[in-house]
Design an enzyme around this catalytic site. Structure first.
Site, PDB file in Angstrom:
ATOM      1  N   ASP A 107     -52.692  14.047 -80.894  1.00 39.02           N
ATOM      2  CA  ASP A 107     -52.387  12.802 -80.653  1.00 39.02           C
ATOM      3  C   ASP A 107     -51.225  12.031 -81.472  1.00 39.02           C
ATOM      4  N   CYS A 152     -56.171  13.668 -56.794  1.00 38.96           N
ATOM      5  CA  CYS A 152     -56.664  12.065 -56.733  1.00 38.96           C
ATOM      6  C   CYS A 152     -56.591  11.891 -55.205  1.00 38.96           C
ATOM      7  N   CYS A 197     -57.860   8.616 -53.157  1.00 35.35           N
ATOM      8  CA  CYS A 197     -58.437   7.513 -53.982  1.00 35.35           C
ATOM      9  C   CYS A 197     -57.569   6.574 -54.847  1.00 35.35           C
ATOM     10  N   CYS A 209     -53.476  -3.079 -71.225  1.00 32.15           N
ATOM     11  CA  CYS A 209     -54.591  -2.213 -71.562  1.00 32.15           C
ATOM     12  C   CYS A 209     -55.477  -2.637 -72.657  1.00 32.15           C
ATOM     13  N   CYS A 241     -64.251   6.846 -61.936  1.00 27.95           N
ATOM     14  CA  CYS A 241     -63.369   7.944 -61.392  1.00 27.95           C
ATOM     15  C   CYS A 241     -64.631   8.922 -60.943  1.00 27.95           C
TER      16      CYS A 241
HETATM   17  C1  B12 Z   1     -49.823   5.966 -76.270  1.00 28.91           C
HETATM   18  C2  B12 Z   1     -51.013   6.436 -76.113  1.00 28.91           C
HETATM   19  C3  B12 Z   1     -51.878   5.406 -75.340  1.00 28.91           C
HETATM   20  C4  B12 Z   1     -51.380   4.050 -75.049  1.00 28.91           C
HETATM   21  C5  B12 Z   1     -50.599   4.389 -73.834  1.00 28.91           C
HETATM   22  C6  B12 Z   1     -51.250   4.961 -72.722  1.00 28.91           C
HETATM   23  C7  B12 Z   1     -50.498   5.862 -71.641  1.00 28.91           C
HETATM   24  N1  B12 Z   1     -51.031   5.714 -70.392  1.00 28.91           N
HETATM   25  O1  B12 Z   1     -49.424   6.139 -71.950  1.00 28.91           O
HETATM   26  C8  B12 Z   1     -52.981   3.231 -75.031  1.00 28.91           C
HETATM   27  C9  B12 Z   1     -52.997   2.671 -76.192  1.00 28.91           C
HETATM   28  C10 B12 Z   1     -52.929   2.231 -73.941  1.00 28.91           C
HETATM   29  C11 B12 Z   1     -53.951   4.505 -74.927  1.00 28.91           C
HETATM   30  C12 B12 Z   1     -54.931   4.329 -74.369  1.00 28.91           C
HETATM   31  C13 B12 Z   1     -55.936   5.337 -74.126  1.00 28.91           C
HETATM   32  N2  B12 Z   1     -55.911   6.498 -74.516  1.00 28.91           N
HETATM   33 CO1  B12 Z   1     -54.247   7.115 -75.433  1.00 28.91          CO
HETATM   34  N3  B12 Z   1     -52.555   8.029 -75.914  1.00 28.91           N
HETATM   35  C14 B12 Z   1     -51.671   7.650 -76.314  1.00 28.91           C
HETATM   36  C15 B12 Z   1     -50.626   8.835 -76.698  1.00 28.91           C
HETATM   37  C16 B12 Z   1     -50.691   8.830 -78.119  1.00 28.91           C
HETATM   38  C17 B12 Z   1     -49.142   8.953 -75.964  1.00 28.91           C
HETATM   39  C18 B12 Z   1     -49.164   8.916 -74.363  1.00 28.91           C
HETATM   40  C19 B12 Z   1     -47.803   8.683 -73.798  1.00 28.91           C
HETATM   41  O2  B12 Z   1     -47.162   9.791 -74.217  1.00 28.91           O
HETATM   42  N4  B12 Z   1     -47.457   7.824 -73.132  1.00 28.91           N
HETATM   43  C20 B12 Z   1     -46.274   7.753 -72.555  1.00 28.91           C
HETATM   44  C21 B12 Z   1     -46.342   7.050 -71.081  1.00 28.91           C
HETATM   45  C22 B12 Z   1     -44.912   7.525 -70.289  1.00 28.91           C
HETATM   46  O3  B12 Z   1     -47.051   8.243 -70.552  1.00 28.91           O
HETATM   47  P1  B12 Z   1     -48.081   8.228 -69.382  1.00 28.91           P
HETATM   48  O4  B12 Z   1     -48.432   6.636 -69.486  1.00 28.91           O
HETATM   49  O5  B12 Z   1     -49.278   9.163 -69.401  1.00 28.91           O
HETATM   50  O6  B12 Z   1     -47.247   8.681 -68.178  1.00 28.91           O
HETATM   51  C23 B12 Z   1     -47.264   9.861 -67.634  1.00 28.91           C
HETATM   52  C24 B12 Z   1     -47.648   9.986 -65.959  1.00 28.91           C
HETATM   53  O7  B12 Z   1     -48.483   8.900 -65.698  1.00 28.91           O
HETATM   54  C25 B12 Z   1     -46.557  10.050 -65.520  1.00 28.91           C
HETATM   55  N5  B12 Z   1     -45.848   8.959 -64.974  1.00 28.91           N
HETATM   56  C26 B12 Z   1     -45.330   7.877 -65.500  1.00 28.91           C
HETATM   57  N6  B12 Z   1     -44.913   6.820 -64.856  1.00 28.91           N
HETATM   58  C27 B12 Z   1     -44.892   7.535 -63.709  1.00 28.91           C
HETATM   59  C28 B12 Z   1     -44.589   6.945 -62.369  1.00 28.91           C
HETATM   60  C29 B12 Z   1     -44.691   7.685 -61.225  1.00 28.91           C
HETATM   61  C30 B12 Z   1     -44.006   7.255 -59.945  1.00 28.91           C
HETATM   62  C31 B12 Z   1     -45.169   9.086 -61.303  1.00 28.91           C
HETATM   63  C32 B12 Z   1     -45.361  10.041 -59.999  1.00 28.91           C
HETATM   64  C33 B12 Z   1     -45.609   9.616 -62.643  1.00 28.91           C
HETATM   65  C34 B12 Z   1     -45.599   8.680 -63.419  1.00 28.91           C
HETATM   66  O8  B12 Z   1     -45.480  10.848 -66.303  1.00 28.91           O
HETATM   67  C35 B12 Z   1     -45.618  10.423 -67.689  1.00 28.91           C
HETATM   68  C36 B12 Z   1     -45.480  11.541 -68.456  1.00 28.91           C
HETATM   69  O9  B12 Z   1     -46.330  12.672 -68.349  1.00 28.91           O
HETATM   70  C37 B12 Z   1     -51.500  10.131 -76.240  1.00 28.91           C
HETATM   71  C38 B12 Z   1     -51.443  11.236 -77.116  1.00 28.91           C
HETATM   72  C39 B12 Z   1     -49.926  12.069 -76.928  1.00 28.91           C
HETATM   73  N7  B12 Z   1     -49.292  12.308 -78.201  1.00 28.91           N
HETATM   74  O10 B12 Z   1     -49.792  12.257 -75.851  1.00 28.91           O
HETATM   75  C40 B12 Z   1     -52.966   9.530 -76.340  1.00 28.91           C
HETATM   76  C41 B12 Z   1     -53.921  10.065 -75.008  1.00 28.91           C
HETATM   77  C42 B12 Z   1     -53.044  10.085 -73.900  1.00 28.91           C
HETATM   78  N8  B12 Z   1     -54.817   8.801 -75.160  1.00 28.91           N
HETATM   79  C43 B12 Z   1     -56.179   9.542 -74.919  1.00 28.91           C
HETATM   80  C44 B12 Z   1     -57.057   8.449 -74.793  1.00 28.91           C
HETATM   81  C45 B12 Z   1     -58.591   9.362 -74.750  1.00 28.91           C
HETATM   82  C46 B12 Z   1     -57.164   7.138 -74.564  1.00 28.91           C
HETATM   83  C47 B12 Z   1     -57.890   6.263 -73.936  1.00 28.91           C
HETATM   84  C48 B12 Z   1     -59.084   6.838 -72.732  1.00 28.91           C
HETATM   85  C49 B12 Z   1     -59.026   5.867 -75.020  1.00 28.91           C
HETATM   86  C50 B12 Z   1     -59.791   4.704 -74.611  1.00 28.91           C
HETATM   87  N9  B12 Z   1     -61.163   5.047 -74.129  1.00 28.91           N
HETATM   88  O11 B12 Z   1     -59.606   3.345 -75.007  1.00 28.91           O
HETATM   89  C51 B12 Z   1     -57.314   5.229 -73.334  1.00 28.91           C
HETATM   90  C52 B12 Z   1     -57.052   5.528 -71.765  1.00 28.91           C
HETATM   91  C53 B12 Z   1     -56.156   4.555 -71.142  1.00 28.91           C
HETATM   92  C54 B12 Z   1     -55.418   4.964 -69.899  1.00 28.91           C
HETATM   93  N10 B12 Z   1     -55.851   4.385 -68.737  1.00 28.91           N
HETATM   94  O12 B12 Z   1     -54.505   5.599 -70.075  1.00 28.91           O
HETATM   95  C55 B12 Z   1     -56.344  10.984 -74.608  1.00 28.91           C
HETATM   96  C56 B12 Z   1     -56.272  11.173 -73.249  1.00 28.91           C
HETATM   97  C57 B12 Z   1     -57.160  12.577 -72.839  1.00 28.91           C
HETATM   98  C58 B12 Z   1     -56.923  12.592 -71.538  1.00 28.91           C
HETATM   99  N11 B12 Z   1     -58.225  13.205 -70.952  1.00 28.91           N
HETATM  100  O13 B12 Z   1     -56.053  12.591 -70.703  1.00 28.91           O
HETATM  101  C59 B12 Z   1     -54.788  11.254 -75.498  1.00 28.91           C
HETATM  102  C60 B12 Z   1     -54.078  12.528 -74.947  1.00 28.91           C
HETATM  103  C61 B12 Z   1     -55.035  11.338 -77.016  1.00 28.91           C
HETATM  104  C62 B12 Z   1     -55.706  12.798 -77.202  1.00 28.91           C
HETATM  105  N12 B12 Z   1     -55.202  13.578 -77.993  1.00 28.91           N
HETATM  106  O14 B12 Z   1     -56.751  13.284 -76.648  1.00 28.91           O
HETATM  107  N13 B12 Z   1     -53.385   5.581 -75.326  1.00 28.91           N
HETATM  108  S1  SF4 Z   2     -59.646  -0.003 -67.192  1.00 31.71           S
HETATM  109 FE1  SF4 Z   2     -58.294   1.529 -68.060  1.00 31.71          FE
HETATM  110  S2  SF4 Z   2     -56.285   1.082 -67.912  1.00 31.71           S
HETATM  111 FE2  SF4 Z   2     -57.493  -0.873 -67.635  1.00 31.71          FE
HETATM  112  S3  SF4 Z   2     -57.788  -1.850 -69.687  1.00 31.71           S
HETATM  113 FE3  SF4 Z   2     -59.446  -0.145 -69.599  1.00 31.71          FE
HETATM  114  S4  SF4 Z   2     -58.818   1.649 -70.394  1.00 31.71           S
HETATM  115 FE4  SF4 Z   2     -56.992   0.327 -69.915  1.00 31.71          FE
HETATM  116  S1  SF4 Z   3     -60.272   7.037 -59.774  1.00 28.20           S
HETATM  117 FE1  SF4 Z   3     -59.976   9.016 -60.522  1.00 28.20          FE
HETATM  118  S2  SF4 Z   3     -59.611  10.279 -58.371  1.00 28.20           S
HETATM  119 FE2  SF4 Z   3     -59.294   8.136 -58.139  1.00 28.20          FE
HETATM  120  S3  SF4 Z   3     -57.406   7.655 -58.337  1.00 28.20           S
HETATM  121 FE3  SF4 Z   3     -58.157   7.052 -60.313  1.00 28.20          FE
HETATM  122  S4  SF4 Z   3     -57.768   8.990 -61.302  1.00 28.20           S
HETATM  123 FE4  SF4 Z   3     -57.462   9.451 -59.224  1.00 28.20          FE
END
Ligand code: B12
Ligand code: SF4
Ligand code: SF4
Length: 365
Positions: free
Chosen positions: A142, A196, A199, A222, A256
Site C-alpha cells: 500500500d 463487469c 453492470c 470519495c 457489486c
Molecule cells: C490512493 C489510494 C486510494 C485513494 C484513491 C483510490 C483510487 N481508486 O485510486 C482513496 C483514498 C480514495 C482510496 C480508497 C479506497 N481504497 Co485505496 N488505495 C490507494 C493506493 C495507495 C493507490 C491507488 C492508486 O494508485 N491510484 C491511482 C489511480 C490512477 O488509480 P485507479 O483509480 O485505480 O485507476 C486505475 C484504473 O481504474 C484504470 N483507469 C483509470 N482511469 C481510467 C480511465 C479509463 C477510460 C480506463 C479504461 C481505465 C482507467 O487505470 C488506473 C491504473 O491502473 C492503493 C495502494 C497502491 N499502492 O496501489 C490503495 C488500494 C487501491 N486501496 C484499497 C482499498 C481497500 C480502498 C478502499 C476499499 C478502502 C475503504 N473501504 O474505504 C477504498 C475504495 C475506494 C474506491 N472505489 O476505489 C486496496 C484495494 C484492494 C482491491 N481489492 O482492489 C489497495 C490496493 C490497498 C491495498 N494494499 O490493499 N484508496
Molecule cells: S461508494 Fe466507493 S467511490 Fe463512492 S464514496 Fe464510497 S468508497 Fe468512495
Molecule cells: S458493481 Fe461490480 S461488476 Fe458492477 S460495474 Fe461495479 S465493479 Fe463492475
C-alpha cells in the site's frame, strides 16, 4: 567444493506458492513489470487533480508505474491477496441504516493490515531465500509507490472494476494486496480478464458521486478519501451525503454482484475489535485523546489521529436525528476542540438547530 544447483524458475515458483499457502495468503500471482496503459491513466488522473491533498501521489509520479525505479533490478512482481471480509461483523446494511451508530469500513474493523501483510510477505521472501539462496527483493504494501491493482491484474489476481477496486471471479473484492518486487525470472501468470460486462451498479450507489465515469474515481469526492486522507475541513456540500460513515466507505463494493463470491477472512488479526462493527456515535465522540490512543493502537484508524477521527464523528452526528443526547455530545466537546473540529461541531449543531439533522440514512446511502 559443491556448486549450488542451477536456478529452476518453475520449481522456485512452486516453492513460493507452497510457502504462501502455509503463511495464510489466499492467492499469489506473478507478472512482468511493464504497465504502460495504466501509467497513462495514472498521469491523466493526476492531471485532473483527482488525488486532492494526497500530494505523495503526484510526488511519486511514474515511479508508481515503473517498479524498477523503486527497486533497481526488478523484473517480476509477486502479488499476494489476503481476504479481509469479517463474516462475524454486524451486517453492513444494518449499520448504515442505524442513524445513531457509526459505520467503519469493513477493512478497518480488526488490526492494521499494513503490518499483518508486510510481516507475512517478508517471511515469504525469506523462506524462498532459504530454499534457493539469496536473491534481490523488496516488499511493498500500500504505502510503497506502486500501482498494486494493475500489477495484481497482470499476475492473474482479478480485474479492475468500474469502481476501481480489483475483483476476483471467485473471491469478490474484499481483499488486500501486497507485493514482492524481485529480480528472479519467475514464470508469469496469465493476466485476469475483465467481467463487469454491462453492470454499472456501483456508479449510482456512490453516495457522493465520486465515480465520475467507469474506472475513474475523483478521490476528492470519495468518502474513503474524505475521512482518511483529507487533512483539512470536509467540503460542506459533501457532508450530508457522508451519512454515518466515519472511517472509509464500502458502498460501491457492497452493491457489486461479484461480492456474493467473497470469502470470509481466516486471518485472526482481521477479527472485529472494540465493537467497531456497531459503535454508538455519542459514545465514540466522548472518547478522550488518551482513550483513542489506547483503543486504536494497532488499528489502521490510529493513523488518522484523534483530530480527524473527531472531525469525522462530528459530521456523522450532524447527520444523526436530532436528540438531546446528540446535541449534548456535540456541545460537550465544543470548548476543548481544535479549530478544525469546532467548525465541524458548529456545522452539526446548526443542522440540529435548523431541523436539518434528520437525514434518513437509508436514502443517503
Ligand atoms: C490512493 C489510494 C486510494 C485513494 C484513491 C483510490 C483510487 N481508486 O485510486 C482513496 C483514498 C480514495 C482510496 C480508497 C479506497 N481504497 Co485505496 N488505495 C490507494 C493506493 C495507495 C493507490 C491507488 C492508486 O494508485 N491510484 C491511482 C489511480 C490512477 O488509480 P485507479 O483509480 O485505480 O485507476 C486505475 C484504473 O481504474 C484504470 N483507469 C483509470 N482511469 C481510467 C480511465 C479509463 C477510460 C480506463 C479504461 C481505465 C482507467 O487505470 C488506473 C491504473 O491502473 C492503493 C495502494 C497502491 N499502492 O496501489 C490503495 C488500494 C487501491 N486501496 C484499497 C482499498 C481497500 C480502498 C478502499 C476499499 C478502502 C475503504 N473501504 O474505504 C477504498 C475504495 C475506494 C474506491 N472505489 O476505489 C486496496 C484495494 C484492494 C482491491 N481489492 O482492489 C489497495 C490496493 C490497498 C491495498 N494494499 O490493499 N484508496
Ligand atoms: S461508494 Fe466507493 S467511490 Fe463512492 S464514496 Fe464510497 S468508497 Fe468512495
Ligand atoms: S458493481 Fe461490480 S461488476 Fe458492477 S460495474 Fe461495479 S465493479 Fe463492475
Amino acid at each position: 567444493m559443491t556448486q549450488p544447483p542451477p536456478f529452476d524458475p518453475a520449481a522456485a515458483k512452486r516453492q513460493l506458492e507452497a510457502h504462501a499457502r502455509e503463511l495464510g495468503f489466499d492467492r499469489i500471482g506473478v507478472a512482468r513489470i511493464d504497465i504502460p496503459e495504466d501509467e497513462q491513466h495514472l498521469l491523466h488522473w493526476l492531471d485532473a487533480g483527482f488525488h486532492g491533498e494526497m500530494d505523495y501521489m503526484r510526488r511519486h509520479g511514474t515511479m508508481r508505474s515503473r517498479p524498477q525505479e523503486l527497486a533497481p533490478g526488478t523484473i517480476r512482481v509477486v502479488s499476494a491477496r489476503l481476504d479481509y471480509w469479517p463474516a462475524a461483523a454486524r451486517d453492513a446494511a444494518a449499520v448504515l441504516g442505524d442513524a445513531e451508530g457509526g459505520y467503519i469500513s469493513r477493512y478497518a474493523l480488526g488490526r492494521d493490515y499494513h503490518k499483518v501483510l508486510h510481516r507475512a510477505l517478508a517471511r515469504l521472501a525469506k523462506e524462498l531465500a532459504a530454499d534457493i539462496g539469496p536473491f534481490g527483493y523488496r516488499v511493498c504494501v500500500d504505502s510503497a509507490p506502486v500501482l498494486e491493482k494493475a500489477l495484481a491484474r497482470n499476475g492473474g489476481l482479478g480485474w479492475i472494476g468500474k469502481h476501481t477496486n480489483l475483483i476476483s471471479r471467485d473471491a469478490g473484492s474484499w481483499f488486500f494486496l501486497g507485493e514482492i518486487l524481485t529480480d528472479l525470472p519467475l514464470p508469469e501468470d496469465e493476466p485476469a480478464s475483465a467481467h463487469c460486462g454491462t453492470c454499472t451498479a456501483c456508479i449510482p450507489a456512490c453516495p457522493t458521486a465520486a465515480i465520475v465515469a467507469p474506472y475513474r474515481l475523483d478521490a476528492r469526492r470519495c468518502i474513503s478519501y474524505l475521512t482518511i486522507e483529507h487533512h483539512s475541513a470536509i467540503p460542506h456540500e459533501l457532508r450530508a451525503a457522508m451519512g454515518n460513515r466515519i472511517y472509509g466507505c464500502d458502498d460501491c463494493q457492497l452493491v457489486c454482484p461479484w461480492n456474493k463470491f467473497a470469502r470470509a477472512a481466516s486471518h485472526p488479526d482481521f477479527k472485529v475489535r472494540h465493537g467497531l462493527d456497531a459503535p454508538r456515535l455519542t459514545e465514540l465522540f466522548a472518547w478522550t485523546e488518551a482513550q483513542f490512543e489506547e483503543r486504536m493502537r494497532g488499528s489502521a484508524i490510529y493513523r488518522i489521529g484523534y483530530e480527524k477521527w473527531s472531525r469525522n464523528i462530528a459530521v456523522a452526528l450532524g447527520n444523526a436525528p436530532t436528540s438531546e443526547a446528540v446535541v449534548a455530545a456535540l456541545e460537550g466537546r465544543r470548548l476543548g476542540a481544535s479549530e478544525l473540529v469546532r467548525e465541524h461541531i458548529d456545522w452539526a449543531l446548526s443542522r440540529h438547530r435548523s431541523g436539518a439533522g434528520t437525514v434518513d440514512l437509508q436514502s443517503a446511502s
